[in-house]
Design a protein around this motif. Sequence first.
Motif, PDB file in Angstrom:
ATOM      1  N   LYS A 109      -4.085  -8.523   2.994  1.00 43.60           N
ATOM      2  CA  LYS A 109      -2.802  -7.842   2.818  1.00 43.60           C
ATOM      3  C   LYS A 109      -2.914  -6.389   3.256  1.00 43.60           C
ATOM      4  O   LYS A 109      -3.778  -5.648   2.810  1.00 43.60           O
ATOM      5  N   ARG A 110      -2.028  -6.011   4.140  1.00 42.89           N
ATOM      6  CA  ARG A 110      -2.077  -4.684   4.756  1.00 42.89           C
ATOM      7  C   ARG A 110      -1.270  -3.654   3.984  1.00 42.89           C
ATOM      8  O   ARG A 110      -1.728  -2.541   3.756  1.00 42.89           O
ATOM      9  N   HIS A 111      -0.053  -3.998   3.629  1.00 46.12           N
ATOM     10  CA  HIS A 111       0.835  -3.066   2.932  1.00 46.12           C
ATOM     11  C   HIS A 111       0.798  -3.387   1.446  1.00 46.12           C
ATOM     12  O   HIS A 111       1.483  -4.291   0.977  1.00 46.12           O
ATOM     13  N   LEU A 112      -0.043  -2.648   0.728  1.00 46.10           N
ATOM     14  CA  LEU A 112      -0.265  -2.926  -0.681  1.00 46.10           C
ATOM     15  C   LEU A 112       0.907  -2.417  -1.521  1.00 46.10           C
ATOM     16  O   LEU A 112       1.556  -1.432  -1.174  1.00 46.10           O
ATOM     17  N   PHE A 113       1.164  -3.092  -2.635  1.00 45.92           N
ATOM     18  CA  PHE A 113       2.311  -2.824  -3.492  1.00 45.92           C
ATOM     19  C   PHE A 113       1.995  -1.627  -4.396  1.00 45.92           C
ATOM     20  O   PHE A 113       1.366  -1.766  -5.441  1.00 45.92           O
ATOM     21  N   THR A 114       2.442  -0.455  -3.974  1.00 44.41           N
ATOM     22  CA  THR A 114       2.083   0.785  -4.676  1.00 44.41           C
ATOM     23  C   THR A 114       2.696   0.883  -6.068  1.00 44.41           C
ATOM     24  O   THR A 114       2.103   1.522  -6.944  1.00 44.41           O
ATOM     25  N   LEU A 115       3.856   0.273  -6.303  1.00 42.08           N
ATOM     26  CA  LEU A 115       4.458   0.341  -7.633  1.00 42.08           C
ATOM     27  C   LEU A 115       3.578  -0.325  -8.689  1.00 42.08           C
ATOM     28  O   LEU A 115       3.631   0.032  -9.863  1.00 42.08           O
ATOM     29  N   ALA A 116       2.764  -1.281  -8.280  1.00 43.12           N
ATOM     30  CA  ALA A 116       1.842  -1.946  -9.197  1.00 43.12           C
ATOM     31  C   ALA A 116       0.449  -1.322  -9.151  1.00 43.12           C
ATOM     32  O   ALA A 116      -0.432  -1.730  -9.894  1.00 43.12           O
ATOM     33  N   GLY A 117       0.236  -0.341  -8.263  1.00 43.47           N
ATOM     34  CA  GLY A 117      -1.075   0.294  -8.139  1.00 43.47           C
ATOM     35  C   GLY A 117      -2.071  -0.522  -7.335  1.00 43.47           C
ATOM     36  O   GLY A 117      -3.275  -0.300  -7.409  1.00 43.47           O
ATOM     37  N   GLU A 118      -1.560  -1.445  -6.543  1.00 41.59           N
ATOM     38  CA  GLU A 118      -2.443  -2.325  -5.774  1.00 41.59           C
ATOM     39  C   GLU A 118      -3.376  -1.542  -4.847  1.00 41.59           C
ATOM     40  O   GLU A 118      -4.513  -1.931  -4.622  1.00 41.59           O
ATOM     41  N   GLN A 119      -2.909  -0.404  -4.342  1.00 38.46           N
ATOM     42  CA  GLN A 119      -3.716   0.398  -3.415  1.00 38.46           C
ATOM     43  C   GLN A 119      -4.950   0.993  -4.090  1.00 38.46           C
ATOM     44  O   GLN A 119      -5.883   1.422  -3.416  1.00 38.46           O
ATOM     45  N   HIS A 120      -4.986   1.051  -5.426  1.00 37.14           N
ATOM     46  CA  HIS A 120      -6.137   1.581  -6.154  1.00 37.14           C
ATOM     47  C   HIS A 120      -7.191   0.515  -6.425  1.00 37.14           C
ATOM     48  O   HIS A 120      -8.301   0.838  -6.852  1.00 37.14           O
ATOM     49  N   VAL A 121      -6.842  -0.741  -6.183  1.00 36.73           N
ATOM     50  CA  VAL A 121      -7.725  -1.856  -6.513  1.00 36.73           C
ATOM     51  C   VAL A 121      -8.199  -2.594  -5.260  1.00 36.73           C
ATOM     52  O   VAL A 121      -9.365  -2.959  -5.156  1.00 36.73           O
ATOM     53  N   TYR A 122      -7.282  -2.776  -4.320  1.00 34.96           N
ATOM     54  CA  TYR A 122      -7.563  -3.599  -3.147  1.00 34.96           C
ATOM     55  C   TYR A 122      -7.702  -2.758  -1.888  1.00 34.96           C
ATOM     56  O   TYR A 122      -7.076  -1.701  -1.756  1.00 34.96           O
ATOM     57  N   THR A 123      -8.495  -3.255  -0.954  1.00 29.95           N
ATOM     58  CA  THR A 123      -8.658  -2.632   0.356  1.00 29.95           C
ATOM     59  C   THR A 123      -7.617  -3.225   1.295  1.00 29.95           C
ATOM     60  O   THR A 123      -7.486  -4.452   1.368  1.00 29.95           O
ATOM     61  N   PRO A 124      -6.854  -2.370   1.994  1.00 21.82           N
ATOM     62  CA  PRO A 124      -5.842  -2.910   2.908  1.00 21.82           C
ATOM     63  C   PRO A 124      -6.479  -3.554   4.134  1.00 21.82           C
ATOM     64  O   PRO A 124      -7.568  -3.183   4.571  1.00 21.82           O
ATOM     65  N   GLY A 125      -5.764  -4.516   4.687  1.00 25.19           N
ATOM     66  CA  GLY A 125      -6.243  -5.214   5.868  1.00 25.19           C
ATOM     67  C   GLY A 125      -5.547  -4.747   7.125  1.00 25.19           C
ATOM     68  O   GLY A 125      -4.908  -3.696   7.153  1.00 25.19           O
ATOM     69  N   ARG A 126      -5.676  -5.544   8.166  1.00 26.50           N
ATOM     70  CA  ARG A 126      -5.027  -5.298   9.456  1.00 26.50           C
ATOM     71  C   ARG A 126      -4.004  -6.392   9.701  1.00 26.50           C
ATOM     72  O   ARG A 126      -4.012  -7.402   9.018  1.00 26.50           O
ATOM     73  N   PRO A 127      -3.137  -6.203  10.690  1.00 29.44           N
ATOM     74  CA  PRO A 127      -2.166  -7.266  10.991  1.00 29.44           C
ATOM     75  C   PRO A 127      -2.887  -8.579  11.271  1.00 29.44           C
ATOM     76  O   PRO A 127      -4.003  -8.583  11.793  1.00 29.44           O
ATOM     77  N   GLY A 128      -2.243  -9.693  10.900  1.00 25.77           N
ATOM     78  CA  GLY A 128      -2.856 -10.997  11.124  1.00 25.77           C
ATOM     79  C   GLY A 128      -1.973 -11.872  11.983  1.00 25.77           C
ATOM     80  O   GLY A 128      -0.796 -12.021  11.705  1.00 25.77           O
ATOM     81  N   THR A 144       1.651 -12.813   6.720  1.00 24.20           N
ATOM     82  CA  THR A 144       1.666 -11.590   5.933  1.00 24.20           C
ATOM     83  C   THR A 144       1.817 -11.969   4.469  1.00 24.20           C
ATOM     84  O   THR A 144       2.235 -13.072   4.137  1.00 24.20           O
ATOM     85  N   THR A 145       1.449 -11.051   3.606  1.00 20.27           N
ATOM     86  CA  THR A 145       1.488 -11.302   2.172  1.00 20.27           C
ATOM     87  C   THR A 145       2.430 -10.317   1.518  1.00 20.27           C
ATOM     88  O   THR A 145       2.394  -9.133   1.822  1.00 20.27           O
ATOM     89  N   CYS A 146       3.246 -10.786   0.625  1.00 18.77           N
ATOM     90  CA  CYS A 146       4.208 -10.045  -0.182  1.00 18.77           C
ATOM     91  C   CYS A 146       5.535  -9.923   0.552  1.00 18.77           C
ATOM     92  O   CYS A 146       5.684 -10.329   1.690  1.00 18.77           O
ATOM     93  N   ALA A 147       6.514  -9.380  -0.126  1.00 24.92           N
ATOM     94  CA  ALA A 147       7.876  -9.363   0.410  1.00 24.92           C
ATOM     95  C   ALA A 147       8.265  -8.030   1.014  1.00 24.92           C
ATOM     96  O   ALA A 147       9.430  -7.750   1.188  1.00 24.92           O
ATOM     97  N   PHE A 148       7.331  -7.199   1.335  1.00 21.81           N
ATOM     98  CA  PHE A 148       7.616  -5.906   1.948  1.00 21.81           C
ATOM     99  C   PHE A 148       6.908  -5.822   3.289  1.00 21.81           C
ATOM    100  O   PHE A 148       6.014  -5.026   3.492  1.00 21.81           O
ATOM    101  N   PRO A 149       7.295  -6.679   4.240  1.00 24.73           N
ATOM    102  CA  PRO A 149       6.576  -6.784   5.511  1.00 24.73           C
ATOM    103  C   PRO A 149       6.975  -5.697   6.507  1.00 24.73           C
ATOM    104  O   PRO A 149       7.674  -5.954   7.465  1.00 24.73           O
ATOM    105  N   SER A 150       6.546  -4.475   6.267  1.00 24.13           N
ATOM    106  CA  SER A 150       6.882  -3.379   7.165  1.00 24.13           C
ATOM    107  C   SER A 150       6.545  -3.736   8.596  1.00 24.13           C
ATOM    108  O   SER A 150       5.430  -4.119   8.898  1.00 24.13           O
TER     109      SER A 150
END
Length: 177
Positions: A109-128, A144-150
């Motif tokens: 997952k590239r664009h981590l869900f910041t409202l849940a703090g995902e960026q503090h736990v998981y390493t972001p990926g690259r486009p797949g 892509t993973t999650c509903a915010f597919p920038s």
Amino acid sequence: MPDLTVSFIQTELHWHDAAANRAAFELQLAQLAGPTDLIVLPEMFTTGFSMEAAAQAETMDGSTVAWLREQAAAHNAVLAGSVIIRENGHYYNRLLWVRPDGSLRSYDKRHLFTLAGEQHVYTPGRPGWWRSGAAGASARWCATTCAFPSGAATSPWRPTTWCCTWPTGPPSAARPG
């Protein structure tokens, strides 16, 4: 390109219980009506959407990857769903795309869900993206993973698969306070 049959499976998850979730999804898979080419499971389908990566993570040679391979072969379909993966000292919300022959591709997952703090736990990926292998399709596929597919709406890669979970939260007994 031949017709592509896609099945989406959404069910209640057992919070932080990978074995129970795999068993529940196995029952759901057994109830599929007719053949399907691609089966999409939710984001973090073995645990629920969790920030407890250290306690919940699996490795790429763990039980869930083996289960996905077994199910893909048994249903002669591609299975896709995300799992918390520990690799090289990092945690990833990793979408796994498993073909009936057992081969797999992955997308972190590239664009981590910041409202849940995902960026503090998981390493972001690259486009797949890759050739799908579903229903003999040779088209490139964007996963892509999650509903915010920038950027996915303007991506040249079609089709696109989103694997998402919209949690209502952990069971009240697991909530802090």
